[in-house]
Enzyme design. Sequence first.
Site, PDB file in Angstrom:
ATOM      1  N   SER A  30      53.389 -16.030  14.059  1.00 54.27           N
ATOM      2  CA  SER A  30      54.536 -15.238  13.604  1.00 54.27           C
ATOM      3  C   SER A  30      54.115 -13.803  13.311  1.00 54.27           C
ATOM      4  O   SER A  30      53.022 -13.549  12.804  1.00 54.27           O
ATOM      5  CB  SER A  30      55.104 -15.863  12.329  1.00 54.27           C
ATOM      6  OG  SER A  30      55.990 -14.970  11.701  1.00 54.27           O
ATOM      7  N   TYR A  33      59.152  -9.270  16.398  1.00 52.66           N
ATOM      8  CA  TYR A  33      60.463  -8.660  16.156  1.00 52.66           C
ATOM      9  C   TYR A  33      60.284  -7.192  16.530  1.00 52.66           C
ATOM     10  O   TYR A  33      59.707  -6.421  15.739  1.00 52.66           O
ATOM     11  CB  TYR A  33      60.860  -8.749  14.676  1.00 52.66           C
ATOM     12  CG  TYR A  33      61.199 -10.129  14.163  1.00 52.66           C
ATOM     13  CD1 TYR A  33      62.344 -10.799  14.588  1.00 52.66           C
ATOM     14  CD2 TYR A  33      60.395 -10.763  13.215  1.00 52.66           C
ATOM     15  CE1 TYR A  33      62.671 -12.056  14.103  1.00 52.66           C
ATOM     16  CE2 TYR A  33      60.718 -12.025  12.729  1.00 52.66           C
ATOM     17  CZ  TYR A  33      61.852 -12.661  13.170  1.00 52.66           C
ATOM     18  OH  TYR A  33      62.165 -13.906  12.688  1.00 52.66           O
ATOM     19  N   THR A  35      61.763 -12.605  19.417  1.00 59.61           N
ATOM     20  CA  THR A  35      62.842 -13.361  18.765  1.00 59.61           C
ATOM     21  C   THR A  35      64.114 -12.528  18.784  1.00 59.61           C
ATOM     22  O   THR A  35      64.135 -11.412  18.253  1.00 59.61           O
ATOM     23  CB  THR A  35      62.423 -13.745  17.339  1.00 59.61           C
ATOM     24  OG1 THR A  35      61.241 -14.531  17.437  1.00 59.61           O
ATOM     25  CG2 THR A  35      63.508 -14.548  16.630  1.00 59.61           C
ATOM     26  N   LYS A  59      63.092 -15.786  22.619  1.00 55.77           N
ATOM     27  CA  LYS A  59      63.329 -16.955  21.752  1.00 55.77           C
ATOM     28  C   LYS A  59      64.616 -16.758  20.950  1.00 55.77           C
ATOM     29  O   LYS A  59      64.772 -15.728  20.286  1.00 55.77           O
ATOM     30  CB  LYS A  59      62.154 -17.125  20.795  1.00 55.77           C
ATOM     31  CG  LYS A  59      62.351 -18.184  19.706  1.00 55.77           C
ATOM     32  CD  LYS A  59      61.085 -18.382  18.893  1.00 55.77           C
ATOM     33  CE  LYS A  59      61.256 -19.395  17.783  1.00 55.77           C
ATOM     34  NZ  LYS A  59      61.956 -18.867  16.605  1.00 55.77           N
ATOM     35  N   HIS A  66      66.772 -20.955  15.613  1.00 56.54           N
ATOM     36  CA  HIS A  66      65.900 -20.506  14.531  1.00 56.54           C
ATOM     37  C   HIS A  66      65.844 -21.557  13.408  1.00 56.54           C
ATOM     38  O   HIS A  66      65.787 -21.236  12.229  1.00 56.54           O
ATOM     39  CB  HIS A  66      66.392 -19.167  13.985  1.00 56.54           C
ATOM     40  CG  HIS A  66      65.339 -18.275  13.389  1.00 56.54           C
ATOM     41  ND1 HIS A  66      64.949 -17.104  13.976  1.00 56.54           N
ATOM     42  CD2 HIS A  66      64.588 -18.380  12.266  1.00 56.54           C
ATOM     43  CE1 HIS A  66      64.026 -16.510  13.224  1.00 56.54           C
ATOM     44  NE2 HIS A  66      63.786 -17.285  12.176  1.00 56.54           N
TER      45      HIS A  66
END
Length: 372
Positions: free
Chosen positions: A124, A152, A178, A243, A267
């Site tokens: 992440s 992100y 994402t 994603k 999510h």
Amino acid sequence: MSPVTDRVGPRHNPTAGAALPVNLRDLRDEAWRRLDPAHRDYFTGGAGDERTLRANETAFDAYRLLPRVLRGGGERDLRTPLLGGTLSMPVLVSPTAFHRLAHPDGEVGCARAVAGADTVLVLSMAATTPVEAVAAAMDAADRPGRLWFQLYPQPDLGFTESLVRRVEAAGCRALVVTVDSPVLGRRERDLRNGFLDLPPGLGCENMRDPETGRIRDIVLDADLDWPRIDWLRGVTRLPVVLKGILHPADARLAVAHGVDAVWVSNHGGRQLDGAATAVDALPSVVDAVGDRVPVLLDGGIRRGTDVLTALALGATAVGVGRPVLWGLAARGEPGVRQVLDLLRADLGQAMTLAGAVRPADLGPDLLNRMPR
Ligand SMILES: Cc1cc2nc3c(=O)[nH]c(=O)nc-3n(C[C@H](O)[C@H](O)[C@H](O)COP(=O)(O)O)c2cc1C
Ligand SMILES: CC(C)CC(=O)C(=O)O
């Protein structure tokens, strides 16, 4: 990849009388007992009324299987080629934030467990460990290439590009962008608990500004759009995965914009409450994408039969989010390994019972959808 042999009777049942965990929920219960209640709520919770969160698991109940018989023998082989590597099974670890909040082993412990299981960890962007340290753990386990990075994209393109360079230099093999988070979902448990920040000593280490050394906030950017995906494709040669796709029109656009894989996800029910479950959205995305790029899925995978169902519907591989956090919070690195080993064993057994030897044997003919 062992030949499937099974003998009947408790004497031959390797799990009979063994210590827990027998399934992933055993680890969840253990994790919940250990975690600070506000942290447990953060890891567990979803958005709004948590309708999508609950539905993610129950959506799999709508499927019953039509097993084939008299063909479950031979060498079982779960290996799964994906984006230039071969995973030992069609299960990878979805990106989840703040592993050191769950357990001191943190992302490094998770990476070691994932390397041991020979699958992929998607780190992440909100990891509490620098990407270089996680990559070093993978390298030490002789599994370079098992690390992908979730991004992100930040409105500050200069910072985004410098982070991409950092991730490339560390040896990550794919970028997972994402796209379901133009804003943060309304997570009412966190609002109620006042869970706003990480405790002292923990931070999003990959958000360090290269100039000042300060950790920046992650900006969830509602202005993120297709031209920015094109921009990202232009600044890196890494495969780009999107994603958080649920709509088939977006899946088609993703392919048109040259992405390398589409990841069907809501999510984990943490963004738009009421969104479709990934397993329900999957067939039309698979239909839209055809065999042009692989389709991944996460949300609610708790059993080998869930993996089997997703693969039968056309997914190439699935991700697991919360179960990995449960394993980590309960037992650190060995707990994550147990989660992955349990899923592998459960999937292998379910495949044999359904008459499949390798993932390619799984198709929609094995599914019997129940009316709801
Ligand atoms: C505590 C937590 C943190 C998460 N953090 C991220 C993240 O940083 N980036 C991201 O793309 N998805 C994140 N997710 C979503 C997961 O990648 C994944 O889509 C979801 O957990 C899948 O559902 P499951 O938990 O039922 O397996 C997070 C999920 C959880 C539960
Ligand atoms: C830092 C957060 C935005 C991480 C996340 O995606 C989540 O909590 O679901």
